[in-house]
Enzyme design. Structure first.
Site, PDB file in Angstrom:
ATOM      1  N   THR A   1       0.811  -1.220   0.000  1.00 59.55           N
ATOM      2  CA  THR A   1       0.000   0.000   0.000  1.00 59.55           C
ATOM      3  C   THR A   1       0.845   1.271   0.000  1.00 59.55           C
ATOM      4  O   THR A   1       0.589   2.196  -0.773  1.00 59.55           O
ATOM      5  CB  THR A   1      -0.944   0.003   1.216  1.00 59.55           C
ATOM      6  OG1 THR A   1      -1.869  -1.083   1.070  1.00 59.55           O
ATOM      7  CG2 THR A   1      -1.723   1.299   1.316  1.00 59.55           C
TER       8      THR A   1
ATOM      9  N   ASP B   1      -4.158   5.795   7.236  1.00 58.45           N
ATOM     10  CA  ASP B   1      -3.346   7.007   7.276  1.00 58.45           C
ATOM     11  C   ASP B   1      -2.435   7.108   6.055  1.00 58.45           C
ATOM     12  O   ASP B   1      -2.359   8.156   5.400  1.00 58.45           O
ATOM     13  CB  ASP B   1      -2.527   7.082   8.574  1.00 58.45           C
ATOM     14  CG  ASP B   1      -1.834   5.779   8.949  1.00 58.45           C
ATOM     15  OD1 ASP B   1      -1.547   4.958   8.060  1.00 58.45           O
ATOM     16  OD2 ASP B   1      -1.585   5.572  10.152  1.00 58.45           O
ATOM     17  N   ARG B   2      -1.756   6.024   5.689  1.00 56.25           N
ATOM     18  CA  ARG B   2      -0.819   6.080   4.562  1.00 56.25           C
ATOM     19  C   ARG B   2      -1.531   6.297   3.228  1.00 56.25           C
ATOM     20  O   ARG B   2      -0.951   6.835   2.290  1.00 56.25           O
ATOM     21  CB  ARG B   2       0.048   4.827   4.516  1.00 56.25           C
ATOM     22  CG  ARG B   2      -0.697   3.500   4.402  1.00 56.25           C
ATOM     23  CD  ARG B   2       0.275   2.327   4.565  1.00 56.25           C
ATOM     24  NE  ARG B   2      -0.355   1.018   4.457  1.00 56.25           N
ATOM     25  CZ  ARG B   2      -0.893   0.345   5.458  1.00 56.25           C
ATOM     26  NH1 ARG B   2      -0.903   0.883   6.676  1.00 56.25           N
ATOM     27  NH2 ARG B   2      -1.426  -0.848   5.274  1.00 56.25           N
TER      28      ARG B   2
ATOM     29  N   HIS C   1      -7.876  -9.277   2.403  1.00 59.47           N
ATOM     30  CA  HIS C   1      -6.932 -10.001   3.258  1.00 59.47           C
ATOM     31  C   HIS C   1      -7.639 -11.067   4.085  1.00 59.47           C
ATOM     32  O   HIS C   1      -7.128 -12.175   4.244  1.00 59.47           O
ATOM     33  CB  HIS C   1      -6.216  -9.026   4.198  1.00 59.47           C
ATOM     34  CG  HIS C   1      -5.040  -8.336   3.588  1.00 59.47           C
ATOM     35  ND1 HIS C   1      -3.905  -9.016   3.195  1.00 59.47           N
ATOM     36  CD2 HIS C   1      -4.820  -7.026   3.301  1.00 59.47           C
ATOM     37  CE1 HIS C   1      -3.027  -8.149   2.694  1.00 59.47           C
ATOM     38  NE2 HIS C   1      -3.560  -6.939   2.733  1.00 59.47           N
TER      39      HIS C   1
ATOM     40  N   ASP D   1      -3.468   0.373  -5.630  1.00 56.02           N
ATOM     41  CA  ASP D   1      -2.095   0.418  -5.113  1.00 56.02           C
ATOM     42  C   ASP D   1      -1.372  -0.911  -5.279  1.00 56.02           C
ATOM     43  O   ASP D   1      -0.150  -0.984  -5.142  1.00 56.02           O
ATOM     44  CB  ASP D   1      -2.089   0.851  -3.645  1.00 56.02           C
ATOM     45  CG  ASP D   1      -3.017  -0.001  -2.777  1.00 56.02           C
ATOM     46  OD1 ASP D   1      -3.761  -0.842  -3.318  1.00 56.02           O
ATOM     47  OD2 ASP D   1      -2.997   0.196  -1.547  1.00 56.02           O
TER      48      ASP D   1
END
Length: 569
Positions: A80, A163-164, A327, A370
């Site tokens: 990611t 957040d990322r 996931h 991503d």
């Protein structure tokens, strides 16, 4: 001959007039650029659920926009953090420095998280959850370049549950980046951007949407028997929610999150009583996490007047619940299909809102992912397809044990991260051993593990250059100051499993195999012609393509190229 010469002369004389006419026109730019990243979206998801998508989401993007059908990431590992950074910087980890979601910092002697920054403080909550910034990213982004080009008069507002997925696309100069705090059920930020949340974000948080979404069970959008693109609901390679006996519908979200059901919650609210909350983080792993982000994005357009102030604004929007669901349940699950069908509706609502607010054709949208995802190994094995899983901790400990056997006691392996072995270089120097020979030795050891097809030393990566193939992927993902000493490549169908040697459930990503690198790349809206191309394209091409549309500089580390077919220049 005379006619041809006359025609050429007339054309030559007309050029200055054409140039003058073009130069006298006002520079055209879209009102708003929206970058949509769907976390863990394999390319084939565009078509796998085609017959069940509505006409106004993915099918509208494909039907009105331009699709690159052969778009790939050109590095490993495909995670990611690197994915979002590469989309917006127009380059690879070898330049922007984001080599994973985490990596080992040799100088500090510890792992670091991709956006962690203890020099800033949390805004909108307590604790360290908001101590995030883009300081680890070493280049500008396309969002930065638009801010620079407008002398910082435009706005960049980035939103994501992760957040990322918000911080990296927003770049170093974003007005704001917002991400989700599962403890409070609120979107938060950091002092890197501002010292307090705007009133509109506070008001949005006060709506308590996560609690509303979790107050009802997760039922399938369609009758469950219609999910013919997926495996049966109860298969052994799917993971369950914590507290759930089986990974089957309906998922009792009120029970899993500690909330009362919808009717009880409504009575409590009507009586003015607080609705008890235990775990609002569960919403991440449901399709309603994407709905939450879509709602925040639309509210950002309204409250910040994005695209409505006579200047081009930029809004990165990343949908990450697809990754959490993928996931846990794997790409062939009914849960994954249901999440994409609901995301299709969220995207349709977002596009319709942009049309209504800014006018049709005034927003430039790109959509990509991503990274992709592997099939669950046990699903493939069940179908007699080669697959398997390796254990990162097992590999680290096995290499450590072997090096102790050969060279004596010592902490030889610092960590195994991002499919890379980090050796204890000070210890190697202290023992007067040759680092290059030690790397070669570890590479040979790694090749003995089941599922490992290649092991390349950092020295080989630094001293060589490859234009294509697996070694090119490794080179593009390698950053000397952050990467390990030995880089490992797994066989197709194999993945890393944190639960090894227990049976692998769900899936992951990170490899250079097509299921991880091949993702959607769609452009839609402002000056985008309808069409498709099977020509090779790489994800770092997105940023310079957007730069050409906006007539601005590409990011300062950009290695991608503008995509001529969609630009139609």
């Amino acid at each position: 001959m005379k006619k041809s010469l006359s025609f050429l002369l007339a054309a030559a004389l007309a050029l200055p007039a054409v140039a003058q006419k073009k130069s006298s026109q006002k520079l055209e730019r879209p009102k708003l650029v929206v970058g949509i990243v769907v976390d863990q979206m394999r390319y084939d998801y565009l078509y796998r659920y085609w017959d069940k998508y509505g006409k106004d989401g993915f099918r509208r993007l494909l039907g009105e926009g331009f699709s690159y059908e052969n778009a790939h990431y050109n590095y490993v590992p495909t995670y990611t953090g690197p994915g979002h950074a590469s989309i917006y910087t127009g380059t690879t980890p070898s330049v922007h420095g984001i080599i994973g979601n985490d990596w080992y910092e040799r100088e500090a002697g510890k792992n670091t998280y991709v956006t962690e920054d203890n020099t800033v403080q949390t805004v909108g909550s307590t604790g360290t959850v908001g101590q995030q910034s883009p300081r680890h990213m070493l280049t500008t982004t396309i969002t930065d370049e638009l801010r620079l080009a407008t002398n910082f008069h435009n706005k960049t507002i980035a939103v994501c549950i992760k957040d990322r997925g918000s911080v990296l696309p927003g770049g170093h100069t974003a007005n704001a980046a917002y991400w989700y705090d599962g403890k409070t059920g609120s979107f938060i930020s950091s002092t890197f951007y501002q010292n307090s949340l705007p009133e509109w974000v506070k008001a949005f948080n006060d709506r308590k949407l996560p609690a509303q979404y979790l107050s009802r069970p997760w039922q399938t959008l369609l009758p469950i028997e219609q999910y013919t693109e997926s495996t049966p609901d109860d298969v052994p390679w799917e993971g369950s929610f914590r507290g759930e006996a089986k990974p089957v519908f309906p998922h009792n979200l009120p029970q899993l999150s500690g909330l009362p059901d919808a009717s009880v919650a409504a009575k409590l609210r009507d009586a003015g009583e607080p609705v008890p909350v235990t775990n609002l983080d569960v919403v991440r792993s449901t399709p309603f996490g994407n709905t939450l982000v879509a709602e925040l994005a639309m509210e950002a357009v309204r409250a910040e007047q994005l695209g409505q102030r006579g200047i081009t604004d930029f809004m990165p929007v990343s949908f990450s619940s697809t990754d959490y669901v993928g996931h846990q349940f794997g790409p062939n699950s009914i849960e994954a299909e249901d999440t994409y069908l609901r995301l299709d509706q969220d995207i349709a609502r977002l596009l319709a809102y942009l049309d209504k607010t800014l006018g049709k054709g005034n927003t430039l949208v790109f959509l990509t992912a991503d990274h992709g995802a592997a099939h669950s190994p046990n699903f493939l094995i069940d179908k007699k397809i080669p697959a398997g899983a390796v254990g990162p901790r097992f590999m680290r400990d096995s290499v450590q044990h072997e090096l102790v056997r050969r060279h004596g006691a010592g902490n030889w392996v610092l960590t195994y991260e991002n499919q890379q072995v980090y050796l204890n270089r000070p210890l190697i120097a202290q023992k007067k051993l040759d680092l290059r020979l030690m790397q070669d030795e570890v590479a040979s050891i790694m090749l003995q593990f089941a599922g490992v097809t290649r092991a390349i030393t950092a020295d080989d990566v630094q001293k060589s250059h490859w234009e294509s193939g697996m070694l090119m992927y490794l080179e593009n993902g390698y950053f000397p100051k952050r990467s390990g000493d030995v880089l490992v490549v797994l066989e197709p169908g194999w993945l890393e499993s944190g639960s090894y040697p227990a049976p692998n459930k769900g899936t992951t990503h990170g490899s250079a195999s097509a299921y991880d690198t091949h993702v959607p790349m769609l452009f839609w809206g402002w000056h985008v012609k309808h069409g498709a191309s099977a020509a090779p394209a790489v994800i770092p091409d997105i940023a310079p393509t957007v730069a050409r549309w906006l007539h601005i500089q590409e990011p300062d580390g950009c290695t991608g190229q503008p995509l001529q077919e969609v630009l139609n220049w």
